[in-house]
Design an enzyme around this catalytic site. Structure first.
Site, PDB file in Angstrom:
ATOM      1  N   MET A  30       0.844  -1.200   0.000  1.00 53.99           N
ATOM      2  CA  MET A  30       0.000   0.000   0.000  1.00 53.99           C
ATOM      3  C   MET A  30       0.885   1.259   0.000  1.00 53.99           C
ATOM      4  SD  MET A  30      -3.423  -0.938   2.034  1.00 53.99           S
ATOM      5  CE  MET A  30      -2.813  -0.794   3.692  1.00 53.99           C
ATOM      6  N   LEU A  33       6.652   3.244   1.421  1.00 53.02           N
ATOM      7  CA  LEU A  33       7.566   2.107   1.496  1.00 53.02           C
ATOM      8  C   LEU A  33       8.691   2.323   2.508  1.00 53.02           C
ATOM      9  CD1 LEU A  33       7.901   1.198  -2.299  1.00 53.02           C
ATOM     10  CD2 LEU A  33       6.247   0.350  -0.625  1.00 53.02           C
ATOM     11  N   HIS A  37       9.301  -3.443   3.155  1.00 54.03           N
ATOM     12  CA  HIS A  37       8.799  -3.682   1.790  1.00 54.03           C
ATOM     13  C   HIS A  37       9.965  -4.023   0.851  1.00 54.03           C
ATOM     14  CE1 HIS A  37       5.672  -0.636   3.267  1.00 54.03           C
ATOM     15  NE2 HIS A  37       4.930  -1.675   2.950  1.00 54.03           N
ATOM     16  N   GLN A 155      -2.612 -12.234   8.006  1.00 58.08           N
ATOM     17  CA  GLN A 155      -2.828 -11.951   6.584  1.00 58.08           C
ATOM     18  C   GLN A 155      -2.106 -12.994   5.712  1.00 58.08           C
ATOM     19  OE1 GLN A 155      -3.016  -7.870   4.754  1.00 58.08           O
ATOM     20  NE2 GLN A 155      -0.913  -8.357   4.236  1.00 58.08           N
ATOM     21  N   ARG A 190       2.641   2.970   9.078  1.00 54.48           N
ATOM     22  CA  ARG A 190       1.930   3.765  10.094  1.00 54.48           C
ATOM     23  C   ARG A 190       2.885   4.427  11.088  1.00 54.48           C
ATOM     24  NH1 ARG A 190      -1.870  -0.324   9.032  1.00 54.48           N
ATOM     25  NH2 ARG A 190      -3.924   0.508   8.510  1.00 54.48           N
TER      26      ARG A 190
HETATM   27  P1  AMP Z   1       1.540  -2.884   3.488  1.00 53.39           P
HETATM   28  O1  AMP Z   1       2.078  -1.859   2.555  1.00 53.39           O
HETATM   29  O2  AMP Z   1       1.567  -2.485   4.917  1.00 53.39           O
HETATM   30  O3  AMP Z   1       0.214  -3.456   3.033  1.00 53.39           O
HETATM   31  O4  AMP Z   1       2.570  -4.096   3.410  1.00 53.39           O
HETATM   32  C1  AMP Z   1       2.920  -4.692   2.199  1.00 53.39           C
HETATM   33  C2  AMP Z   1       3.704  -5.951   2.476  1.00 53.39           C
HETATM   34  O5  AMP Z   1       4.890  -5.617   3.211  1.00 53.39           O
HETATM   35  C3  AMP Z   1       2.913  -6.956   3.332  1.00 53.39           C
HETATM   36  O6  AMP Z   1       3.166  -8.256   2.846  1.00 53.39           O
HETATM   37  C4  AMP Z   1       3.496  -6.744   4.706  1.00 53.39           C
HETATM   38  O7  AMP Z   1       3.398  -7.881   5.531  1.00 53.39           O
HETATM   39  C5  AMP Z   1       4.947  -6.432   4.368  1.00 53.39           C
HETATM   40  N1  AMP Z   1       5.578  -5.709   5.478  1.00 53.39           N
HETATM   41  C6  AMP Z   1       5.069  -4.658   6.170  1.00 53.39           C
HETATM   42  N2  AMP Z   1       5.906  -4.299   7.158  1.00 53.39           N
HETATM   43  C7  AMP Z   1       6.958  -5.146   7.101  1.00 53.39           C
HETATM   44  C8  AMP Z   1       8.170  -5.305   7.873  1.00 53.39           C
HETATM   45  N3  AMP Z   1       8.437  -4.512   8.906  1.00 53.39           N
HETATM   46  N4  AMP Z   1       9.031  -6.273   7.516  1.00 53.39           N
HETATM   47  C9  AMP Z   1       8.767  -7.095   6.464  1.00 53.39           C
HETATM   48  N5  AMP Z   1       7.651  -7.006   5.701  1.00 53.39           N
HETATM   49  C10 AMP Z   1       6.764  -6.052   6.014  1.00 53.39           C
END
Ligand code: AMP
Length: 283
Positions: A30, A33, A37, A155, A190
């Protein structure tokens, strides 16, 4: 990096001779980044010959409209980071492009008990929205592998269930580890809504997960969970949605541990209106 804003333009690029025999690794995000990510982009580059990242703030997975309205958007910075990390293609669709017939759900995804547990019980409808967007993205991108983060533990289980439900079992789901700040705070888009003082307080989640990991013993787990809850409250979190120890493969809460089951501890809590989640495998 090629940026595609429409499904047609993405399909044109994927259909060109350079790419049409590629193994496609897909990293759905989303945006806003961070290194978490980017670690998934790196993982995809190791496994696949072509990496597609998507940035789409999916309105249908937000049960709280305020959370959606405040979701950070940093697209220029995101493009720079993806280029620097040699992502091949960024898919950057609009809401209309993703949902040309409107955002109302077309399908119900039968996730069973996973739907109403933990995140599901505090964010009604959230996982239906996640399935709706991931299903659409998988139909568009048709990846060989999808790279997702353990940070969103439930998820990951939902997405594995989704590929079964929609018969895309040939798509490999690869789970990357949780990237953290040096303080232990799990990286999250966030976190951008927290000031430095809050970020320091927020490390209580990781410290508490580590505390659980160090002190867990077979037998009743509720006393340990109540100490853990206290630690998070004392750090200044105004609301704890859950702090739970669960079977790592089913996510069923465990109240009495036999000392053998693989466990995961999971937390969701609010700090100054920002909802943070984290988890830790315990054994
Ligand atoms: P989001 O943009 O929050 O929807 O996350 C996109 C992807 O990045 C999802 O698969 C999350 O689980 C992964 N993600 C988010 N935060 C982290 C993190 N701290 N370490 C590794 N992967 C992450």
């Amino acid at each position: 990096m090629i940026i595609c804003k429409t499904v047609d333009s993405l399909h044109k690029v994927l259909g060109t001779p350079v790419y049409n025999k590629a193994t496609i690794g897909f990293v759905p995000t989303m945006g806003a980044l961070h290194q978490g990510h980017l670690s998934l982009v790196d993982l995809s580059k190791k496994h696949c010959s072509l990496t597609v990242c998507s940035i789409f703030v999916n309105p249908t997975q937000f049960n709280d409209p305020k959370d959606f309205a405040k979701y950070p958007i940093t697209i220029e910075q995101d493009v720079l980071l993806l280029e620097r990390n040699q992502c091949d293609i960024l898919f950057l669709p609009s809401v209309n492009e993703m949902y040309p017939e409107g955002t109302a759900p077309k399908e119900y995804y039968d996730l069973g008990y996973l739907e109403n547990l933990l995140e599901g019980s505090f964010r009604p409808g959230h996982f239906q929205g996640v399935c709706q967007v991931v299903h659409r993205l998988l139909d568009i991108v048709r990846p060989n592998s999808v790279f997702i983060g353990q940070k969103d533990y439930q998820q990951c289980m939902v997405i594995k269930k989704l590929v079964e439900l929609i018969g895309m079992t040939e798509t490999d789901i690869v789970i990357g580890g949780i990237l953290r700040e040096p303080s232990g705070l799990a990286m999250s888009s966030r976190n951008m809504r927290l000031n430095d003082e809050d970020k320091a307080k927020a490390t209580a989640i990781y410290q508490t997960l580590k505390f659980i990991e160090q002190h867990i013993q077979h037998g009743p787990l509720l006393p340990l969970l109540s100490i853990a809850r206290e630690k998070i409250s004392e750090a200044g979190f105004e609301k704890i949605d859950y702090i739970s120890i669960c079977d790592a493969s089913t996510l069923q809460p465990i109240e009495t541990w036999d000392g053998r089951e693989k466990l995961v501890a999971l937390v969701a809590a609010f700090l100054h209106g920002v909802r943070l989640i984290d988890n830790q495998l315990l054994n």
